[in-house]
Structures are given as structure tokens and as C-alpha cells.
Design a protein around this motif. Structure first.
Motif, PDB file in Angstrom:
ATOM      1  N   SER A 147       1.066  -1.286   0.119  1.00  0.00           N
ATOM      2  CA  SER A 147      -0.027   0.049  -0.130  1.00  0.00           C
ATOM      3  C   SER A 147       0.898   1.471  -0.095  1.00  0.00           C
ATOM      4  CB  SER A 147      -0.885  -0.036   1.142  1.00  0.00           C
ATOM      5  OG  SER A 147      -1.101   0.977   1.789  1.00  0.00           O
ATOM      6  N   ASP A 148       0.480   2.156  -0.917  1.00  0.00           N
ATOM      7  CA  ASP A 148       1.405   3.453  -0.779  1.00  0.00           C
ATOM      8  C   ASP A 148       0.804   4.666  -0.125  1.00  0.00           C
ATOM      9  OD1 ASP A 148      -0.643   3.884  -2.722  1.00  0.00           O
ATOM     10  OD2 ASP A 148       0.651   4.283  -4.468  1.00  0.00           O
ATOM     11  N   SER A 149      -0.590   4.027   0.479  1.00  0.00           N
ATOM     12  CA  SER A 149      -1.179   5.272   1.268  1.00  0.00           C
ATOM     13  C   SER A 149      -0.633   5.951   2.335  1.00  0.00           C
ATOM     14  CB  SER A 149      -2.775   4.814   1.296  1.00  0.00           C
ATOM     15  OG  SER A 149      -2.756   3.561   1.807  1.00  0.00           O
ATOM     16  N   GLY A 150       0.391   5.102   3.021  1.00  0.00           N
ATOM     17  CA  GLY A 150       0.890   5.515   4.209  1.00  0.00           C
ATOM     18  C   GLY A 150       2.388   6.128   3.969  1.00  0.00           C
ATOM     19  N   ARG A 151       2.397   7.655   3.612  1.00  0.00           N
ATOM     20  CA  ARG A 151       3.618   8.297   3.534  1.00  0.00           C
ATOM     21  C   ARG A 151       4.397   8.285   4.888  1.00  0.00           C
ATOM     22  NH1 ARG A 151       4.557  13.642   0.066  1.00  0.00           N
ATOM     23  NH2 ARG A 151       2.571  14.021   0.673  1.00  0.00           N
ATOM     24  N   LYS A 152       5.602   8.063   5.024  1.00  0.00           N
ATOM     25  CA  LYS A 152       6.621   8.350   6.135  1.00  0.00           C
ATOM     26  C   LYS A 152       6.366   9.683   6.715  1.00  0.00           C
ATOM     27  CE  LYS A 152      10.369   5.146   6.302  1.00  0.00           C
ATOM     28  NZ  LYS A 152      11.099   4.554   5.168  1.00  0.00           N
ATOM     29  N   PRO A 153       6.304   9.833   8.049  1.00  0.00           N
ATOM     30  CA  PRO A 153       6.238  11.024   8.721  1.00  0.00           C
ATOM     31  C   PRO A 153       7.615  12.075   8.698  1.00  0.00           C
ATOM     32  CG  PRO A 153       6.502   9.166  10.381  1.00  0.00           C
ATOM     33  CD  PRO A 153       6.436   8.699   9.148  1.00  0.00           C
ATOM     34  N   LEU A 154       7.470  13.062   8.618  1.00  0.00           N
ATOM     35  CA  LEU A 154       8.633  14.000   8.581  1.00  0.00           C
ATOM     36  C   LEU A 154       9.578  13.192   9.453  1.00  0.00           C
ATOM     37  CD1 LEU A 154       9.849  16.706   8.046  1.00  0.00           C
ATOM     38  CD2 LEU A 154       8.831  17.771  10.007  1.00  0.00           C
ATOM     39  N   GLY A 155      10.919  13.214   9.067  1.00  0.00           N
ATOM     40  CA  GLY A 155      11.867  12.841   9.695  1.00  0.00           C
ATOM     41  C   GLY A 155      12.700  13.616  10.865  1.00  0.00           C
ATOM     42  N   GLU A 156      12.739  14.869  10.534  1.00  0.00           N
ATOM     43  CA  GLU A 156      13.497  15.687  11.511  1.00  0.00           C
ATOM     44  C   GLU A 156      13.008  17.114  11.493  1.00  0.00           C
ATOM     45  OE1 GLU A 156      17.802  15.911  11.611  1.00  0.00           O
ATOM     46  OE2 GLU A 156      17.547  17.756  12.806  1.00  0.00           O
ATOM     47  N   ALA A 157      12.636  17.606  12.789  1.00  0.00           N
ATOM     48  CA  ALA A 157      12.136  19.228  12.856  1.00  0.00           C
ATOM     49  C   ALA A 157      13.148  19.943  13.709  1.00  0.00           C
ATOM     50  CB  ALA A 157      10.867  19.312  13.361  1.00  0.00           C
ATOM     51  N   ALA A 158      14.048  20.740  12.664  1.00  0.00           N
ATOM     52  CA  ALA A 158      15.095  21.438  13.138  1.00  0.00           C
ATOM     53  C   ALA A 158      14.588  22.808  13.585  1.00  0.00           C
ATOM     54  CB  ALA A 158      16.206  21.315  12.348  1.00  0.00           C
ATOM     55  N   LEU A 159      14.732  23.222  14.994  1.00  0.00           N
ATOM     56  CA  LEU A 159      14.032  24.837  15.125  1.00  0.00           C
ATOM     57  C   LEU A 159      15.071  25.663  15.274  1.00  0.00           C
ATOM     58  CD1 LEU A 159      11.659  22.782  16.251  1.00  0.00           C
ATOM     59  CD2 LEU A 159      11.609  24.186  18.114  1.00  0.00           C
ATOM     60  N   VAL A 160      15.052  26.570  14.025  1.00  0.00           N
ATOM     61  CA  VAL A 160      16.143  27.616  14.060  1.00  0.00           C
ATOM     62  C   VAL A 160      15.861  28.914  14.736  1.00  0.00           C
ATOM     63  CG1 VAL A 160      16.794  26.415  11.954  1.00  0.00           C
ATOM     64  CG2 VAL A 160      15.131  28.147  11.889  1.00  0.00           C
ATOM     65  N   GLY A 161      16.646  29.935  15.151  1.00  0.00           N
ATOM     66  CA  GLY A 161      16.252  31.016  15.668  1.00  0.00           C
ATOM     67  C   GLY A 161      16.101  30.818  17.423  1.00  0.00           C
ATOM     68  N   ALA A 162      16.105  29.688  17.787  1.00  0.00           N
ATOM     69  CA  ALA A 162      15.871  29.625  19.565  1.00  0.00           C
ATOM     70  C   ALA A 162      17.340  29.831  20.019  1.00  0.00           C
ATOM     71  CB  ALA A 162      15.581  28.424  19.777  1.00  0.00           C
ATOM     72  N   LYS A 163      17.306  30.174  21.370  1.00  0.00           N
ATOM     73  CA  LYS A 163      18.496  30.284  22.305  1.00  0.00           C
ATOM     74  C   LYS A 163      18.872  28.885  22.482  1.00  0.00           C
ATOM     75  CE  LYS A 163      16.946  34.484  24.444  1.00  0.00           C
ATOM     76  NZ  LYS A 163      15.570  34.351  24.763  1.00  0.00           N
ATOM     77  N   ALA A 164      19.769  28.273  21.463  1.00  0.00           N
ATOM     78  CA  ALA A 164      19.819  26.686  21.328  1.00  0.00           C
ATOM     79  C   ALA A 164      20.743  26.498  22.649  1.00  0.00           C
ATOM     80  CB  ALA A 164      20.817  26.436  20.223  1.00  0.00           C
ATOM     81  N   ARG A 165      21.488  27.164  23.532  1.00  0.00           N
ATOM     82  CA  ARG A 165      22.391  26.856  24.584  1.00  0.00           C
ATOM     83  C   ARG A 165      21.800  27.327  25.722  1.00  0.00           C
ATOM     84  NH1 ARG A 165      25.892  28.741  21.083  1.00  0.00           N
ATOM     85  NH2 ARG A 165      27.147  27.239  19.899  1.00  0.00           N
ATOM     86  N   ASP A 166      20.514  27.762  26.072  1.00  0.00           N
ATOM     87  CA  ASP A 166      19.830  28.256  26.940  1.00  0.00           C
ATOM     88  C   ASP A 166      19.156  27.066  27.688  1.00  0.00           C
ATOM     89  OD1 ASP A 166      18.070  31.030  27.914  1.00  0.00           O
ATOM     90  OD2 ASP A 166      17.233  29.145  28.507  1.00  0.00           O
ATOM     91  N   LYS A 167      19.649  26.858  28.960  1.00  0.00           N
ATOM     92  CA  LYS A 167      19.040  25.670  29.722  1.00  0.00           C
ATOM     93  C   LYS A 167      17.629  25.440  29.814  1.00  0.00           C
ATOM     94  CE  LYS A 167      20.971  23.666  34.039  1.00  0.00           C
ATOM     95  NZ  LYS A 167      20.878  24.079  35.426  1.00  0.00           N
ATOM     96  N   ALA A 168      16.709  26.575  30.025  1.00  0.00           N
ATOM     97  CA  ALA A 168      15.241  26.663  29.873  1.00  0.00           C
ATOM     98  C   ALA A 168      14.745  25.902  28.421  1.00  0.00           C
ATOM     99  CB  ALA A 168      14.654  27.757  30.252  1.00  0.00           C
ATOM    100  N   VAL A 169      15.546  26.614  27.531  1.00  0.00           N
ATOM    101  CA  VAL A 169      15.218  26.226  26.135  1.00  0.00           C
ATOM    102  C   VAL A 169      15.417  24.894  25.762  1.00  0.00           C
ATOM    103  CG1 VAL A 169      15.855  26.616  23.706  1.00  0.00           C
ATOM    104  CG2 VAL A 169      15.301  28.325  25.183  1.00  0.00           C
ATOM    105  N   LYS A 170      16.616  24.333  26.087  1.00  0.00           N
ATOM    106  CA  LYS A 170      16.622  22.722  25.985  1.00  0.00           C
ATOM    107  C   LYS A 170      15.883  22.035  26.904  1.00  0.00           C
ATOM    108  CE  LYS A 170      21.723  23.023  25.732  1.00  0.00           C
ATOM    109  NZ  LYS A 170      23.041  22.579  26.391  1.00  0.00           N
TER     110      LYS A 170
END
Ligand code: BES
Ligand code: ZN
Ligand code: ZN
Length: 505
Positions: A147-170
Motif C-alpha cells: 500500500s502506498d497510502s501511508g507516507r513516512k512522517p517528517l524525519g526531523e524538525a530542526a528549530l532555528v532561531g531559538a537560544k540553543a544553549r539556554d537551559k530553559a530552552v533545552k
């Protein structure tokens, strides 16, 4: 499973297949939301105008695809609607969750997408992350390779623009991933058809997860239930070829005595029993274990997050079938704890299995009991398919549960437990009957459950019959089928208790 990452590169520069930007309804046409700047630069500042020309308005639910110009690494730009633009440009968490959900669903089949939505605060990071993982959900366990009706879900969502090193954000990202994955676990269980998810198979899944996450689990099988006097579970399960189970699954934290008990209705299929449901009312009744799925998922989430609180889950599992040994209307059951209930309608089975589990949970004197159940059609009529009802034996706690749910994006509404309705389920032969008058049926079910809550224990009841299973066209981060309703509210109640906001002593 969809991965969630934080990236410190710009949206335009990130190596990805697609980049997601937010667009809102401004006073003079579509307006780009914060996060889209580097992509807009690559369009020479004309992205909003391009979207306008393509007919985009920024309305919620909108998804418009534009080929990316040179200067953007990804090949595709996807603009998702955020609804009315807020005056202060600070987007509300639910608008972000929904837009991220639409983006993730639209991008099924794609390996990696950069999410350039507003993520200035930890709360916004959590919202976008949650929406992305929930929106990417698909249920393909029963599709074959042909069956080809089930496409694979999105593999990775990369959030850009966030304070990537902030403890609360992590921490916010970690929470988003954990809670959304656990909601997806609940969705999988709900979507699994009843022939593949019997009470014992459900219990086995809990045992497997308990091993993985270091939870303590006890399963009472039909023999133990009969011996222990669990008349509700036995009475409901006896018409089925697959016997009932009561599962206790506990997460404990060594540094606290605060304990929450979550009790879930786990009817793996509700045919109505001898009071058989008519055609048209039973096609979706595999969803009648959604409460137990939510409780299970919430306990695992609490463990994965290491919350400083004890959470005990009680799953009341049974299949309600009209077999030759089934409970008959008019039969009297002796419940766990000794009270007797006259069964006037075998389709009011949820309250019977929950009564046993609530009585048992009360013996451990938790700070509060919260039960979750697809309990009544009446609650669906009252509140619709997107809202659960909240009843409680304490007005303040009911208000806290409601506020907690709202903050998590779970629509719900406080409902009363009117004392006048109590006498309508008096029985002429037993202590009480399992059914009262038709009007206010959701409240009567709540009043019935209240009878089994231990003296002095704070209790709330969530009737999720409306939102547990969604039959319409997918929207926001809500798919067709099991939704994972109440998981976020339960986890947030546990977190608030861990942080001393609730039940501080
Ligand atoms: N599982 C149903 C409630 C339900 C209805 C869940 C629609 C999801 C969608 C429950 O066991 C039930 O049948 N309740 C009866 C109670 C009545 C007989 C007192 C109902 O609501 O009709
Ligand atoms: Zn029923
Ligand atoms: Zn039911």
C-alpha cells in the motif's frame, strides 16, 4: 518517529529539504512572523508580497508552498498560517502548536525541515516542538508494503532561531519531545483495533514499557480479580472471550511523598454488552480505552522527565461483550470494597470498572485521584467533540485542572455534580444502580464515580468521550482517530505537583 533538534544556523543557511515560515493575518494582508527574516532576505524582502499574490492570507490552517530562491539552502519554502497577527508580535502557544502541526503534516515524506517559526521564548520552543511531533503522527501499523497510502512522517524538525544553549530552552524541547511522543503512544494504542489490543495484550505493553523506564507494575488477572472481589471488572468482562485486567503502574521519586493517582477507563471494545449498541454507534468503540491509554502515557512521561512526584496509574481493562456468560440488565454486582450495584444498562460499563479501580486507588491515600474516561455520550452532546468535561469533589481543584488543561492547549470545561440528580440512581434491590435519568447523563456518571472516592481524597473526573477520537478532517496537530486527549493535562498536573504549585504541604 520524528526527531526534534535545535539549530543555531539561520533558516536560509540550514541544510534541509524544506523551510517553514509563519504568516499571519495583518491589517494590510499577510504578515511574516518573527523567524522568517533570513528567508525573506533571500526573496529580496518580497516574501509577504509573493504569498499575497499566491492567495495566502495568514489564516489558521493555511499551508502555501513556494519554490525557494537561491540563497536558501532548502528547495522549498512552506508558509503556514498563524491566524490574526497579535499586536505585540508575540504569538500565542496554541497558534504555534497548530501551525507547526499543519507544517509537519504537510511535509510528510520529507526527511528534514527547518522550522523558522517564532521561538524567542522557551514556551514558544515547547509549543512549536510539540506541534511538529504531534502533527507528523501517522498510524501505519496495519498498512502493508504494497500500500502506498501511508507516507513516512517528517524525519526531523530542526528549530532555528531559538537560544540553543539556554537551559530553559533545552528543557522545553526535551519536554515537548517526551510529551508529544507519549501522546503518540496513546494514539497508537487507541488506533489499534480491538482484535489486536485485548486487556491482556494492553497489560503486556505496559509491562514492556515498565521494564524500559524502570516503573513498578502489577497486573491482576481474572483469577486475582475474582479472588479480590473486583465485581465491577469481572461483571463487565465476563461476556467476553478475553478476560479483564487491573494494571497498577507506578513511577516513584525518592525525594518526595507527594503522590497522584491517575485512573483510566480501559474498555478495549464497547459493544454495549446485552444492552447492545445499535449499528452506527459501535464502529469507533475501539476508542473506549482512551482514558487508560492517556494514564499509561502520562505515567511514562512523568518517568522520562524524572518529575519529583510519585505517579500511580490504574488501568481498568475489560472488553464489554454480550457473550453467553455476560452480565444481564437486572443483575447485581458486588464491587471491590463490598458495595452492591444493580446493572440496569450493561452499556454503562465504564463507571463499573472505574468504581473498582477508584476504590482500590483510594486505599493508598494519594494526594489526589484524577480519572480519565470516554464515559458518556451525554458529555459529547453537551460539549461537542473538541472539549472534555471536568467534574470534581473540590471546586478549587476543578478550577486548577481546567486552568492546567487550557495552558496545555487542551480544550475543556468545568461541569457540576448536582446533588438533586443523586437519587435518580437509587436502586430498589441494591445499594445503587448504574444508571439514572437520561437528562444530565454525564453528570450522573460523575456522581456515581464520586461514591467510590475514599473519604477526604481530592478527586477530579475528566469525561473525554468527545475529544478522544476524532472522525473529521485533520486540522492543526489533530489527526484522524485517537488524539491523545488528556495526556498533556495529566503530565502538567504531575509537573505542577512536582514544582510545589499543587498539594504543597
Ligand atoms: N463508551 C460509551 C460512551 C461513549 C459514547 C464514548 C460516545 C465515546 C463516544 C459508554 O460506555 C456508554 O455507552 N455510555 C452510555 C451510558 C448510558 C447507558 C447511561 C451512554 O452515554 O449512552
Ligand atoms: Zn458503554
Ligand atoms: Zn464505554
Amino acid at each position: 518517529m520524528t526527531g526534534l533538534t535545535l539549530s543555531s544556523s539561520s533558516a536560509a543557511a540550514l541544510r534541509a529539504d524544506a523551510v517553514v515560515v509563519g504568516v499571519a493575518k495583518g491589517p494590510k494582508g499577510p504578515r511574516l512572523a518573527p523567524g522568517a527574516e533570513s528567508v525573506d532576505d533571500a526573496f529580496g524582502g518580497k516574501l509577504a508580497a509573493v504569498l499575497d499574490t499566491l492567495g495566502a492570507t495568514g489564516a489558521e490552517g493555511e499551508a502555501v508552498k513556494v519554490p525557494a530562491p537561491s540563497g536558501v539552502k532548502a528547495a522549498l519554502v512552506l508558509a503556514v498560517g498563524l491566524g490574526e497577527a497579535p499586536e505585540d508580535d508575540v504569538y500565542d502557544a496554541e497558534a504555534l502548536r497548530r501551525a507547526a502541526g499543519v507544517a509537519a503534516r504537510t511535509l510528510s515524506g520529507v526527511k528534514k525541515a527547518a522550522f523558522a517559526l517564532p521561538v524567542g521564548t522557551a514556551e514558544q520552543v515547547e509549543a512549536v516542538g510539540t506541534g511538529a511531533v504531534l502533527g507528523a503522527y501517522t498510524f501505519t501499523a496495519f498498512r502493508t508494503e504494497r500500500s502506498d497510502s501511508g507516507r513516512k512522517p517528517l524525519g526531523e524538525a530542526a528549530l532555528v532561531g531559538a537560544k540553543a544553549r539556554d537551559k530553559a530552552v533545552k528543557a522545553a524541547l526535551e519536554r515537548a519531545l517526551t510529551v508529544a511522543e507519549e501522546m503518540n503512544r496513546a494514539r497508537d494504542l487507541i488506533n489499534t483495533p480491538s482484535n489486536e489490543l485485548t486487556p491482556s495484550l494492553f497489560a503486556a505493553q505496559v509491562q514492556a514499557a515498565a521494564k524500559q523506564y524502570g516503573l513498578k507494575v502489577e497486573v491482576l488477572d481474572e483469577k486475582a480479580l475474582a479472588k479480590g472481589g473486583y465485581g465491577g471488572l469481572i461483571g463487565v468482562g465476563r461476556g467476553s472471550a478475553t478476560p479483564p485486567r487491573l494494571v497498577r503502574v507506578a513511577y516513584t521519586h525518592s525525594k518526595t511523598a507527594r503522590t497522584l493517582a491517575f485512573v483510566g477507563k480501559g474498555i478495549t471494545y464497547d459493544s454495549g454488552g446485552i444492552s447492545l449498541k445499535p449499528a452506527g454507534h459501535n464502529e469507533t468503540m475501539k476508542c473506549d480505552m482512551s482514558g487508560a491509554a492517556a494514564v499509561f502515557a502520562a505515567v511514562v512521561a512523568a518517568a522520562r522527565l524524572g518529575l519529583q512526584v510519585n505517579v500511580t496509574g490504574w488501568l481498568a481493562l475489560a472488553e464489554n461483550m454480550p457473550g453467553g456468560d455476560a452480565t444481564r440488565p437486572g443483575d447485581v454486582l458486588r464491587m471491590y470494597g463490598g458495595r452492591t450495584v444493580e446493572v440496569l444498562n450493561t452499556d454503562a460499563e465504564g463507571r463499573l470498572v472505574l468504581a473498582d479501580a477508584i476504590t482500590r486507588a483510594s486505599e493508598e491515600s494519594p494526594d489526589a485521584i484524577v480519572d480519565v474516561a470516554t464515559l458518556t455520550g451525554a458529555m459529547v452532546l453537551a460539549l461537542g467533540t473538541e472539549r472534555f468535561g471536568i467534574m470534581a469533589n473540590d471546586d478549587d481543584f476543578r478550577a486548577e485542572v481546567h486552568a492546567t488543561a487550557l495552558a496545555e492547549g487542551e480544550d475543556s470545561w468545568p461541569m457540576p455534580l448536582p446533588q438533586q440528580l443523586r437519587k435518580s440512581f437509587d436502586s430498589s434491590v441494591a445499594d445503587i444502580a448504574n444508571m439514572g435519568v437520561r437528562m444530565g447523563g454525564g453528570l450522573i456518571a460523575g456522581l456515581f464515580l464520586r461514591e467510590f472516592v475514599g473519604e477526604g481524597i481530592t478527586w477530579a473526573h475528566l469525561d473525554i468521550a468527545g475529544p478522544a477520537f476524532y472522525e473529521g478532517t485533520p486540522y492543526g496537530y489533530t489527526p484522524k482517530g485517537g488524539t491523545g486527549s488528556a495526556v498533556r493535562t495529566l503530565v502538567a498536573l504531575a509537573r505542577r505537583t512536582a514544582e510545589g504549585e499543587l498539594f504543597a504541604r
